[in-house]
Design an enzyme around this catalytic site. Structure first.
Site, PDB file in Angstrom:
ATOM      1  N   GLU A 125       0.819  -1.221   0.000  1.00 26.44           N
ATOM      2  CA  GLU A 125       0.000   0.000   0.000  1.00 26.44           C
ATOM      3  C   GLU A 125       0.850   1.267   0.000  1.00 26.44           C
ATOM      4  OE1 GLU A 125      -2.754  -0.613   3.322  1.00 26.44           O
ATOM      5  OE2 GLU A 125      -4.080  -1.702   1.982  1.00 26.44           O
TER       6      GLU A 125
ATOM      7  N   ASP B  51      -8.189  -9.130   4.154  1.00 27.91           N
ATOM      8  CA  ASP B  51      -7.978  -8.003   5.062  1.00 27.91           C
ATOM      9  C   ASP B  51      -9.045  -7.902   6.146  1.00 27.91           C
ATOM     10  OD1 ASP B  51      -7.010  -5.728   6.172  1.00 27.91           O
ATOM     11  OD2 ASP B  51      -7.518  -4.381   4.532  1.00 27.91           O
TER      12      ASP B  51
ATOM     13  N   GLU C 208     -12.519  -2.213  12.059  1.00 22.95           N
ATOM     14  CA  GLU C 208     -12.531  -1.492  10.794  1.00 22.95           C
ATOM     15  C   GLU C 208     -13.659  -1.953   9.872  1.00 22.95           C
ATOM     16  OE1 GLU C 208      -8.825  -1.973   8.734  1.00 22.95           O
ATOM     17  OE2 GLU C 208      -9.539  -0.939   6.934  1.00 22.95           O
TER      18      GLU C 208
HETATM   19  C1  GCV Z   1      -2.483   0.510   8.496  1.00 25.42           C
HETATM   20  C2  GCV Z   1      -6.016  -2.063   5.568  1.00 25.42           C
HETATM   21  C3  GCV Z   1      -6.425  -0.806   6.278  1.00 25.42           C
HETATM   22  C4  GCV Z   1      -5.267   0.169   6.383  1.00 25.42           C
HETATM   23  C5  GCV Z   1      -4.102  -0.538   7.067  1.00 25.42           C
HETATM   24  C6  GCV Z   1      -3.735  -1.769   6.244  1.00 25.42           C
HETATM   25  C7  GCV Z   1      -2.617  -2.566   6.872  1.00 25.42           C
HETATM   26  O1  GCV Z   1      -5.787  -1.801   4.232  1.00 25.42           O
HETATM   27  O2  GCV Z   1      -7.509  -0.224   5.635  1.00 25.42           O
HETATM   28  O3  GCV Z   1      -5.690   1.292   7.119  1.00 25.42           O
HETATM   29  O4  GCV Z   1      -2.992   0.311   7.195  1.00 25.42           O
HETATM   30  O5  GCV Z   1      -4.855  -2.601   6.150  1.00 25.42           O
HETATM   31  O6  GCV Z   1      -2.927  -3.534   7.534  1.00 25.42           O
HETATM   32  O7  GCV Z   1      -1.467  -2.229   6.703  1.00 25.42           O
END
Ligand code: GCV
Length: 725
Positions: A314, A388, A416
């Site tokens: 990411e 995720d 989340e």
């Molecule tokens: C901290 C998901 C979440 C992100 C998070 C990522 C990760 O994509 O939406 O906010 O980033 O996981 O675990 O690194």
């Protein structure tokens, strides 16, 4: 000036009238605001039991003068004084009917040989005779072991268990039991729903909030032994002296509680704060930079735990930027930490557009070939499922795929994808499901739990991480019931074979009430809550269909984003011919990443557990499910069932009025009302959306969803909390 008596009286009447006029206002005096968590130690109402406990604990004898021993003294003074309703005598010699706590170093009658195998953190609690005196002895090899033993003993009292004839031996099944805080240095918490970060970086190192001590205490009480203070999307500044001084202050507070500090680091730190031209892990100067940085940290914090790294994921930098592997990147950091006993937790949450491989398969493809290439002090940290933290996922195929590399579990404690902090979802059942699943890596019985605890492949180190749901809210987690998720994470990290139900009941006793009716009602709610949420959000293996960005609420219509695998349509693949992602051998063949027979079971819609059906299969709307209904009808039924079950949760919660603290009751009530609205929104939006493709009616007996799809699609949640920055 002297105020006349009559004026004072009138003033008092005026204030009282304000209260009575404010019919819609709530005033709580001396109510429970949730700050005390599960460490409330309310007086034991059952006088007989209180007496029985007092008989065993006529006095206490806590040996040693360490900070940890003093913490034990404080905890017992408070806890026993409150639960048993009298001041407890602290003595410095052995007496009959005493609670005795010590190590072989502090008490010479504790036999070192008897504690063999307990390591640094295990303990024993025994009712025994010493010098002819009946005592309860809590013994361990280390002070922290005795602290853990003390909390266990207190838990027995809090849950009103017997303390006669105790013979308890405990050691943690997992070595590294850490919270991961996704907390930024500006106090924003990524995916945090309970206020700001609890770390007030600006005021540190001098201003030490009481909350820091209470945080450490709460963690110690459930066996958590480490905390990663900052977000995995890490700011390089954390490694500068300015911040390390602050980290040191926290580490000093946490040390006597057995809580080590770890940091998330940005892989490109040598360039960003070190003035170097590269961060290539094979570059000698870069390696030297990390070595010196590690030395600098250990000079301040001799028991520093190590680094957590999100690399090449990411948008985060990583070894891939220099043509190096994850192992080469991790090993460079591991070499810098090794002389000090530190570890690297290297995350496997990686997926990249360029790879052109289906997202759920990428972590396995990347890390499996690296098995055996990591240093001994590296753990690979894997999310429980391959995508995720969805409400339900199959286990990640990396568990069981790498005999030579310890795979550390990463669970999300913050919600989340599960309704933030207004939905009551107890995650114990989700953790239990993941840990008990059989990978078959070495034949039957090769559970994920055994991979994670290192016993399956005899790994030398093991770990479990939980992405924290803690914030500056007075009640820590935004919703009182969600404190149970912090609690269950800690308890399962200590012993993943403890059942979700046992832990839920424990927590209820300690946090809400001892009344059997309350315990039963709340326990039933908690145990059913996750499945209910799966039903109204993502039944039958659907996944990743939430609102874009903030991830709150339904968004099955989400498409056309920067990359396909960020959209919902990529995952549900709803079309005229059916719904679901074909990850079977006829599709992208993700099942091939699992061992047989898991792979074979997942390969066929006839044998796969129905909960995962649409994760692995694309099926026609008329496919016959186990209930005898068509897939469309079953899908709709599950959405309806989920929403209706939230209404039932609400009804059931209402029966608790007057039996638990008013403030706690009302907070959960308000949250459940929001959850109910949200559950119906999920139901209506998803059913209307999928109906466009199925073109089938709402099954008989079910009402048509209220509202129109356009209305649901148009809903916006500006400033929804927790988004990445
Ligand atoms: C901290 C998901 C979440 C992100 C998070 C990522 C990760 O994509 O939406 O906010 O980033 O996981 O675990 O690194």
């Amino acid at each position: 000036m002297k105020i006349p008596k009559v004026s004072r009286l009138l003033f008092a009447v005026f204030i009282l009238s304000l209260f009575s006029q404010a019919s819609n206002a709530q005033f709580y005096f001396n109510n429970e605001d949730g700050y005390r968590l599960w460490l409330k130690y309310d007086a034991i109402a059952d006088r007989k039991l209180q007496k029985a406990y007092s008989k065993h604990i006529g006095s206490t004898y806590i040996a040693g003068e360490s900070d940890t021993a003093n913490i034990i003294r404080q905890e017992l003074r408070y806890a026993l004084g409150s639960m048993l309703n009298h001041n407890v005598e602290f003595s410095d010699n052995l007496k009959k009917n005493q609670l005795v706590i010590g190590t072989p170093d502090s008490l010479d009658f504790i036999n070192r040989d008897e504690l063999k195998g307990l390591g640094d953190e295990g303990y024993r609690i025994r009712s025994q005779k010493i010098d002819g005196k009946n005592v309860t002895l809590i013994s361990a090899n280390s002070d922290v072991g005795t602290l853990y033993g003390t909390y266990h003993f207190l838990r027995l009292l809090q849950t009103q268990s017997s303390i006669d004839d105790l013979n308890i031996t405990e050691t943690p099944k997992i070595d590294v039991r850490v919270l991961n805080h996704w907390d930024n240095l500006d106090r924003h918490v990524e995916r945090g729903y309970a206020g700001e970060s609890i770390w007030d970086w600006h005021k540190l190192p001098d201003y030490k909030y009481q909350r820091y001590y209470d945080y450490a205490r709460a963690n110690a009480s459930i066996g958590i032994n480490g905390t990663v203070l900052n977000n995995v999307n890490a700011a390089p500044l954390i490694l500068t002296p300015h911040y390390l001084e602050k980290v040191e202050a926290l580490a000093t507070i946490f040390r006597p509680y057995g809580l080590k500090v770890y940091l998330s680091v940005k892989f490109s730190s040598p360039q960003l704060i070190g003035g170097m031209k590269t961060s290539d892990p094979l570059d000698k100067e870069v390696q030297q930079w990390w070595k010196e940085k590690a030395d600098e940290i250990y000079k301040r914090i001799p028991d520093f735990g190590g680094f957590l790294v999100k690399a090449n994921s990411e948008g985060q930098p990583g070894p891939g930027d220099f043509g190096r592997t994850h192992a080469e990147g991790a090993n460079m950091l591991a070499d810098a930490l090794a002389p000090h006993g530190g570890i690297v937790m290297w995350r496997a949450f990686v997926y990249a557009n360029e790879k052109n491989e289906e997202r759920s398969k990428q972590a396995y493809s990347e890390f499996k070939p690296l098995d055996g290439k990591f240093r001994e002090n590296v753990l690979v940290q894997v999310k429980n499922g391959p995508i995720d933290f969805q409400p339900r996922e199959p286990f990640s195929p990396l568990f069981g795929a790498t005999p030579k590399t310890p795979m550390m579990m990463e669970f999300q404690v913050t919600m989340e994808y599960l309704g933030f902090s207004t939905h009551l979802v107890y995650l114990g059942t989700m953790y239990e499901e993941a840990l008990k699943t059989d990978t078959h890596a070495k034949g039957k019985g090769s559970t994920v739990g055994k991979v994670v605890d290192g016993s399956l492949f005899n790994n030398s180190i093991s770990g479990m991480a939980g992405v924290a749901n803690i914030g500056s809210d007075r009640n820590w987690t935004g919703h009182i019931m969600l404190q149970s998720n912090w609690y269950v994470f800690g308890r399962m990290a200590w012993d993943h074979e403890l059942g979700a139900k046992t832990i839920a009941d424990e927590w209820i006793h300690m946090t809400l009430s001892d009344e059997p009716q309350v315990v039963d009602t709340v326990s039933d709610l908690m145990m059913a809550s996750r499945e209910i949420t799966v039903n109204y959000m993502t039944p039958l293996g659907l996944h990743h269909i939430m609102g874009v960005g903030h991830h709150y609420g339904p968004g099955p219509w989400v498409k056309d984003l920067g990359r396909d695998d960020w959209t919902s349509v990529y995952y549900h693949r709803a079309a005229k011919d059916g719904i679901g992602f074909d990850r079977s051998p006829s599709g992208v063949n993700a099942v091939a990443q699992y061992h047989s027979p898991v792979r074979d079971i997942y390969s066929s819609p006839e044998t796969i557990p129905e909960e995962l059906l649409l994760w692995f299969h694309h099926l026609s709307w008329d496919y016959k499910t186990k209930s005898g209904r068509t897939l469309w009808d079953e899908l709709v039924h599950r959405y309806y069932q989920g929403a209706e079950d939230v209404s039932k949760m609400l009804t059931s919660w209402k029966t608790l009025e007057g039996t638990i603290d008013d403030q706690q009751f009302n907070q959960v009530l308000m949250a459940l009302q929001i959850q109910q609205q949200e559950a119906y929104r999920w139901r209506n939006a998803c059913v209307l959306y999928f109906q466009q493709f199925s073109q089938r009616p709402i099954p008989e007996g079910l009402q048509k969803p209220e509202g129109s799809l356009e209305e649901y699609e148009a809903m916006r949640f500006p400033h929804a909390p927790g988004q990445g920055r």
